[in-house]
Design a protein around this motif. Sequence first.
Motif, PDB file in Angstrom:
ATOM      1  N   SER A  94      42.148  42.626  55.714  1.00 29.92           N
ATOM      2  CA  SER A  94      43.319  42.655  54.666  1.00 29.92           C
ATOM      3  C   SER A  94      42.617  41.702  53.602  1.00 29.92           C
ATOM      4  N   MET A  95      43.796  41.841  52.684  1.00 30.47           N
ATOM      5  CA  MET A  95      43.506  40.628  51.403  1.00 30.47           C
ATOM      6  C   MET A  95      43.638  39.210  51.946  1.00 30.47           C
ATOM      7  N   GLU A  96      44.327  39.178  53.178  1.00 28.06           N
ATOM      8  CA  GLU A  96      44.449  37.941  53.651  1.00 28.06           C
ATOM      9  C   GLU A  96      43.118  37.456  54.238  1.00 28.06           C
ATOM     10  N   GLN A  97      42.517  38.373  54.995  1.00 26.69           N
ATOM     11  CA  GLN A  97      41.315  37.874  55.549  1.00 26.69           C
ATOM     12  C   GLN A  97      40.125  37.523  54.595  1.00 26.69           C
ATOM     13  N   PHE A 151      46.643  28.978  48.395  1.00 29.93           N
ATOM     14  CA  PHE A 151      45.427  29.810  47.988  1.00 29.93           C
ATOM     15  C   PHE A 151      45.749  31.266  48.688  1.00 29.93           C
ATOM     16  N   LYS A 152      46.273  31.410  49.848  1.00 32.46           N
ATOM     17  CA  LYS A 152      46.275  32.542  50.302  1.00 32.46           C
ATOM     18  C   LYS A 152      47.538  33.354  49.772  1.00 32.46           C
ATOM     19  N   GLU A 153      48.742  32.620  49.493  1.00 31.05           N
ATOM     20  CA  GLU A 153      49.813  33.258  48.651  1.00 31.05           C
ATOM     21  C   GLU A 153      49.432  33.579  47.506  1.00 31.05           C
ATOM     22  N   CYS A 156      46.904  36.825  48.013  1.00 36.82           N
ATOM     23  CA  CYS A 156      47.469  38.114  48.425  1.00 36.82           C
ATOM     24  C   CYS A 156      48.972  38.445  47.801  1.00 36.82           C
ATOM     25  N   ARG A 157      49.155  37.572  46.805  1.00 37.81           N
ATOM     26  CA  ARG A 157      50.567  38.009  45.728  1.00 37.81           C
ATOM     27  C   ARG A 157      50.292  39.739  45.196  1.00 37.81           C
TER      28      ARG A 157
END
Length: 160
Positions: A94-97, A151-153, A156-157
């Motif tokens: 995912s984008m999160e990874q 950073f993740k937020e 992943c926005r």
Amino acid sequence: MSKGGHGAAAASVLMLKKSEDKRQESALRESFKRADSNGDGILSVEEYQKILQEHNISTTKQEIINLKETADKNVDGYITKSEIVVGQSKVGTSMEQKAEMAFKLMDRNNDGYITKQEMLGTTKKLNEKQVSAVFARNDKDGDGKLSKAEFKEMMCRVKK
């Protein structure tokens, strides 16, 4: 719109997505082939680092080792073509990874935060003004650095 209309639209979207996935997989296979300079089917730290440098991403060997640990799904110490191609095409990547991998790369001192200097030192595509804008928008607690969560937020926005 009739039920058939919705179904046809959904089928079209699904076909476009599959076509996009095939193009992405093909591009990943080609990129891996170029990166695997000795043709042994695995990426060494040096091969990985060379590819990143060709894309103006400065890294240390230790940072590449950290990235390899994330990408090495079967924990054999190597990144194979299937780990890159299959890993990228699975829904699980995912984008999160991807954000997690990018965070590890940018957090040069491994303190759990990205500073403006670390971001500037990692990417040649952003200038000081752009990095300041990134921090102004995403440093929610105002401490002058981006936490992994911030950073993740940001990464992943959903773009509107």
